[in-house]
Design an enzyme around this catalytic site. Structure first.
Site, PDB file in Angstrom:
ATOM      1  N   LYS A 129      -3.060 -15.861   9.243  1.00 54.39           N
ATOM      2  CA  LYS A 129      -2.347 -14.831  10.141  1.00 54.39           C
ATOM      3  C   LYS A 129      -1.758 -15.508  11.538  1.00 54.39           C
ATOM      4  O   LYS A 129      -0.575 -15.943  11.281  1.00 54.39           O
ATOM      5  CB  LYS A 129      -3.367 -13.743  10.591  1.00 54.39           C
ATOM      6  CG  LYS A 129      -3.439 -12.717   9.392  1.00 54.39           C
ATOM      7  CD  LYS A 129      -4.218 -11.498  10.102  1.00 54.39           C
ATOM      8  CE  LYS A 129      -4.631 -10.528   8.687  1.00 54.39           C
ATOM      9  NZ  LYS A 129      -3.405 -10.118   8.077  1.00 54.39           N
TER      10      LYS A 129
ATOM     11  N   TYR B 265       0.863  -1.240   0.119  1.00 58.97           N
ATOM     12  CA  TYR B 265      -0.068   0.059  -0.145  1.00 58.97           C
ATOM     13  C   TYR B 265       0.748   1.239  -0.152  1.00 58.97           C
ATOM     14  O   TYR B 265       0.582   2.295   0.698  1.00 58.97           O
ATOM     15  CB  TYR B 265      -0.952   0.059   1.116  1.00 58.97           C
ATOM     16  CG  TYR B 265      -1.587  -1.284   1.337  1.00 58.97           C
ATOM     17  CD1 TYR B 265      -2.649  -1.771   0.573  1.00 58.97           C
ATOM     18  CD2 TYR B 265      -1.392  -2.001   2.498  1.00 58.97           C
ATOM     19  CE1 TYR B 265      -3.271  -2.943   0.518  1.00 58.97           C
ATOM     20  CE2 TYR B 265      -2.197  -3.353   2.743  1.00 58.97           C
ATOM     21  CZ  TYR B 265      -3.161  -3.689   1.689  1.00 58.97           C
ATOM     22  OH  TYR B 265      -3.840  -4.814   1.779  1.00 58.97           O
TER      23      TYR B 265
ATOM     24  N   ASP C 175     -14.752 -15.899   7.924  1.00 55.04           N
ATOM     25  CA  ASP C 175     -13.341 -15.407   7.696  1.00 55.04           C
ATOM     26  C   ASP C 175     -12.908 -15.011   8.936  1.00 55.04           C
ATOM     27  O   ASP C 175     -12.843 -13.768   9.616  1.00 55.04           O
ATOM     28  CB  ASP C 175     -13.480 -14.318   6.565  1.00 55.04           C
ATOM     29  CG  ASP C 175     -12.112 -13.562   6.433  1.00 55.04           C
ATOM     30  OD1 ASP C 175     -10.904 -13.876   7.236  1.00 55.04           O
ATOM     31  OD2 ASP C 175     -11.843 -12.725   5.840  1.00 55.04           O
TER      32      ASP C 175
ATOM     33  N   TYR D 150     -13.790  -6.943   4.613  1.00 55.72           N
ATOM     34  CA  TYR D 150     -12.382  -7.011   3.729  1.00 55.72           C
ATOM     35  C   TYR D 150     -11.952  -8.650   4.002  1.00 55.72           C
ATOM     36  O   TYR D 150     -11.981  -9.077   4.862  1.00 55.72           O
ATOM     37  CB  TYR D 150     -11.327  -6.121   4.538  1.00 55.72           C
ATOM     38  CG  TYR D 150      -9.984  -6.354   3.902  1.00 55.72           C
ATOM     39  CD1 TYR D 150      -9.570  -5.779   2.676  1.00 55.72           C
ATOM     40  CD2 TYR D 150      -8.976  -7.152   4.678  1.00 55.72           C
ATOM     41  CE1 TYR D 150      -8.197  -6.410   2.189  1.00 55.72           C
ATOM     42  CE2 TYR D 150      -7.790  -7.407   4.323  1.00 55.72           C
ATOM     43  CZ  TYR D 150      -7.244  -7.010   3.036  1.00 55.72           C
ATOM     44  OH  TYR D 150      -5.901  -7.266   2.418  1.00 55.72           O
TER      45      TYR D 150
END
Length: 428
Positions: free
Chosen positions: A274, A17, A245, A144
């Site tokens: 993660k 980003y 998710d 997201y």
């Protein structure tokens, strides 16, 4: 590390980003231990981000390190096609034991975004196996789910991370995000938008996908558990599989092992990533029901059409096994509530600051929603100067400290955040 190395990084390495023309400067980390990152200049700073949700036990944890060293002496990697190995078997056994009984088939992959891709492909192939060509997915706004294309297609199309790609992607269905927050009263109108869309489109919907309870970088919202229960009931009524998710929230971050436990509901597919390896090495998993797995396996192809090269990586599986071993000591059940208590005490007073719209805390997650955009370059410089690492985005300052953080270290994190609001130049 020389000055020329830093310049090379600035000119040639594309960080996430970040612009290549005018990138935000990077801080060189030479080592990490516990909750501290050691910078090139020798300064130690407290990591308030757990390396984007992942390093839940801090850095250089002896149990995690030992598992990696032991495994690498045997093999660091071997293909998973036609081959299996003890670390993968042990990990899948542990994941099945940690999750609800319904989830008893595990597909391993190498990142959270891929775990989402796998879940979406599973349901497309599942319906094809039943003779139906369902391709639509229903989700909620402000979500997201990752940066790969299928994951983007179920992330909020107005999200600035991804909006430039949405004219190239499948058009999915987006209901209004719930406004009832986790700690406040349930508003019955929250489910209206979702209910209307599922009623009108049920025969075309392949699956529903949600981040349970906590919406991540789409806005860091914590919504009411009743909303999740209502979604589950509608999915059950229309026989539409439900994907959760839990890539960011899994393994204790919200105060429960998995965020969906706050609502006492069970998905048909669960995506993990993660912190699955304690922040040591990349790995992800997609768990599903025997019914979905068997239906896919009876299809024309007789198999699920996906196979990442590093699927079931032994080194990553060994780390994940060690991570679950640490979690099974249940220290996190004391650590996370302690973090939550301190975050509430320190951050909630900010609600009276003119630059603050809201303060939200759940488990080991603290969020300050600002009324102004944050000057990311200046505020990161301010944080590092004051000995902490926090990476805000847009109008959000949020922290996700490692579970092992002490009261003193967490106090420093929150005090630096409080001090930041005394500096108007850090806000646009």
């Amino acid at each position: 590390m020389s000055q020329s190395d830093t310049f090379f990084d600035y000119k040639h390495i594309w960080h996430p980003y970040t612009s290549m023309i005018n990138p935000i400067p990077c801080y060189t980390v030479m080592s990490a231990k516990g909750v501290y990152l050691k910078l090139k200049n020798g300064k130690n700073i407290i990591d308030g981000m757990s390396s984007w949700w992942s390093a839940i036990h801090g850095y250089n944890h002896p149990i995690l390190n030992k598992s990696l060293k032991k495994q690498i002496k045997k093999m660091s990697h071997v293909m998973f096609g036609g081959i299996t190995h003890p670390p993968a078997i042990a990990l899948c056994q542990k994941l099945i034991s940690l999750t609800p009984n319904k989830l008893d088939c595990v597909f391993l992959s190498d990142s959270g975004s891929v775990a989402i891709e796998v879940a979406i492909k599973m349901l497309i192939q599942y319906w094809q196996s039943l003779g139906q060509k369902r391709k639509l997915f229903l989700t909620i706004r402000n979500g997201y789910h990752g940066d790969t294309f299928a994951a983007i297609s179920v992330s909020d199309p107005k999200n600035s991370f991804h909006k430039i790609y949405h004219n190239l992607l499948p058009k999915n269905l987006f209901a209004d995000a719930p406004i009832s927050s986790f700690h406040k009263d349930w508003n019955t109108s929250d489910i209206t938008s979702f209910k209307k869309i599922i009623e009108e489109n049920a025969p075309k919907i392949a699956g529903v996908i949600l981040e349970p309870i906590v919406q991540g970088v789409g806005g860091m919202n914590f919504y009411h558990p009743t909303y999740l229960k209502k979604i589950k009931n509608l999915c059950k009524y229309y026989s539409i599989p439900l994907i959760f998710d839990e890539i960011a929230t899994g393994f204790g971050r919200t105060g429960k092992m998995f965020a969906f436990e706050h609502a006492n509901v069970v998905p048909d597919i669960l995506c993990l990533g993660k912190s699955i390896t304690g922040g040591t090495i990349t790995l992800a998993a997609t768990l599903t029901s025997r019914n979905i797995a068997d239906t896919i396996s009876k299809s024309e192809t007789n198999c699920f059409m996906h196979g990442p090269t590093y699927m079931g990586n032994p080194l990553a599986c060994a780390a994940a096994n060690a991570n679950i071993k640490i979690l099974n000591t249940n220290q996190w059940k004391t650590q996370v509530p302690n973090i939550e208590k301190q975050l509430l005490k320190k951050l909630l007073p900010l609600i009276n600051h003119p630059y603050v719209i809201d303060v939200r805390v759940l488990g080991a997650i603290g969020v300050i929603e600002c009324s102004r955009l944050i000057n990311i370059f200046l505020i990161q410089k301010f944080f590092v100067k004051n000995g902490v690492w926090i990476r805000p985005f847009k109008k959000l300052i949020y922290i996700l400290p490692p579970y092992i953080i002490t009261n003193r270290e967490l106090n420093k994190l929150t005090n630096v955040i409080l001090e930041a609001f005394n500096h108007h130049a850090l806000f646009i």
